[in-house]
Design a protein around this motif. Structure first.
Motif, PDB file in Angstrom:
ATOM      1  N   ILE A  17     -31.250 -37.181  -7.959  1.00  9.85           N
ATOM      2  CA  ILE A  17     -31.884 -37.244  -6.629  1.00  9.85           C
ATOM      3  C   ILE A  17     -31.238 -36.205  -5.712  1.00  9.85           C
ATOM      4  N   LYS A  20     -32.378 -32.697  -6.474  1.00  4.73           N
ATOM      5  CA  LYS A  20     -33.710 -32.438  -5.907  1.00  4.73           C
ATOM      6  C   LYS A  20     -33.601 -32.121  -4.410  1.00  4.73           C
ATOM      7  N   ILE A  21     -32.790 -32.903  -3.705  1.00  2.00           N
ATOM      8  CA  ILE A  21     -32.581 -32.675  -2.272  1.00  2.00           C
ATOM      9  C   ILE A  21     -31.992 -31.286  -2.057  1.00  2.00           C
ATOM     10  N   CYS A  24     -34.258 -28.298  -2.646  1.00  2.00           N
ATOM     11  CA  CYS A  24     -35.143 -28.069  -1.497  1.00  2.00           C
ATOM     12  C   CYS A  24     -34.398 -27.380  -0.365  1.00  2.00           C
ATOM     13  N   TYR A  30     -36.749 -27.834   3.964  1.00  2.00           N
ATOM     14  CA  TYR A  30     -36.165 -29.012   4.598  1.00  2.00           C
ATOM     15  C   TYR A  30     -36.159 -28.812   6.103  1.00  2.00           C
ATOM     16  N   GLU A  81     -42.109 -45.031   1.395  1.00  2.00           N
ATOM     17  CA  GLU A  81     -41.047 -44.033   1.298  1.00  2.00           C
ATOM     18  C   GLU A  81     -39.682 -44.679   1.098  1.00  2.00           C
ATOM     19  N   PHE A 108     -31.926 -39.114   4.039  1.00  2.00           N
ATOM     20  CA  PHE A 108     -32.927 -38.178   3.539  1.00  2.00           C
ATOM     21  C   PHE A 108     -34.222 -38.873   3.162  1.00  2.00           C
ATOM     22  N   ASN A 109     -35.322 -38.211   3.466  1.00  2.00           N
ATOM     23  CA  ASN A 109     -36.647 -38.630   3.011  1.00  2.00           C
ATOM     24  C   ASN A 109     -37.171 -37.500   2.140  1.00  2.00           C
ATOM     25  N   ILE A 110     -37.479 -37.816   0.885  1.00  2.00           N
ATOM     26  CA  ILE A 110     -38.047 -36.826  -0.036  1.00  2.00           C
ATOM     27  C   ILE A 110     -39.556 -37.004  -0.008  1.00  2.00           C
ATOM     28  N   ASP A 112     -42.939 -35.790  -1.583  1.00  2.00           N
ATOM     29  CA  ASP A 112     -43.529 -35.055  -2.705  1.00  2.00           C
ATOM     30  C   ASP A 112     -44.970 -34.695  -2.373  1.00  2.00           C
ATOM     31  N   SER A 117     -41.833 -30.422  -3.338  1.00  2.00           N
ATOM     32  CA  SER A 117     -41.144 -31.402  -2.494  1.00  2.00           C
ATOM     33  C   SER A 117     -40.658 -30.770  -1.200  1.00  2.00           C
ATOM     34  N   ILE A 119     -37.901 -31.950   2.141  1.00  2.00           N
ATOM     35  CA  ILE A 119     -36.890 -32.911   2.569  1.00  2.00           C
ATOM     36  C   ILE A 119     -36.887 -33.001   4.088  1.00  2.00           C
TER      37      ILE A 119
END
Length: 136
Positions: A17, A20-21, A24, A30, A81, A108-110, A112, A117, A119
């Motif tokens: 996770i 992925k953050i 981005c 972001y 979310e 954080f809010n991912i 998609d 993606s 952030i």
């Protein structure tokens, strides 16, 4: 700890996770929320003169050990979310040049999308409540 906090993750899941953050963040996909509801975010950025590159550097230094928990977004229309909370410890300097170790509460809010993606860093401020770390 609140019953709404989810800590059922392995370190490998959180590492994925976080990857992925941070991918981005590296790609510039972001944003750190700084609207009127995010005065604490604005205060941290102002107090420590955190320019965009320093903000980015802080986000890229977060490690899986900084993970605390996740929780469901409770805002109407966004209940699907999952928000991820990390609290890294960072050395910062205020306007007076004084060095301080700061626990930065990050949430954080991912998002998609078909195009990839994005952030949203909902929280980026000094920790203002006790935190439990999952992997420390």
């Amino acid at each position: 700890m609140s019953e709404h906090y989810n800590t059922s993750y392995s370190k490998e899941e959180i590492a994925a996770i976080l990857q992925k953050i941070q991918d981005c963040v590296r790609a510039g996909k972001y944003t750190i929320a700084q609207n009127e509801k995010r005065a604490q975010n604005q205060a941290l950025i102002r107090e420590y003169n955190l320019r965009t590159e320093r903000q980015r550097h802080i986000l890229l230094q977060i490690e899986p050990e900084d993970f605390c928990h996740s929780l469901q977004n409770t805002n109407i229309g966004f209940e699907h979310e999952v928000l991820y909370v990390f609290c890294p410890q960072v050395i910062l300097f205020n306007f007076h040049g004084e060095e301080k170790q700061v626990d930065i509460y990050t949430k954080f809010n991912i998002i998609d999308l078909d195009s990839g993606s994005l952030i949203v860093v909902i929280s980026f401020h000094e920790r203002n409540k006790p935190m439990d770390y999952l992997f420390r």
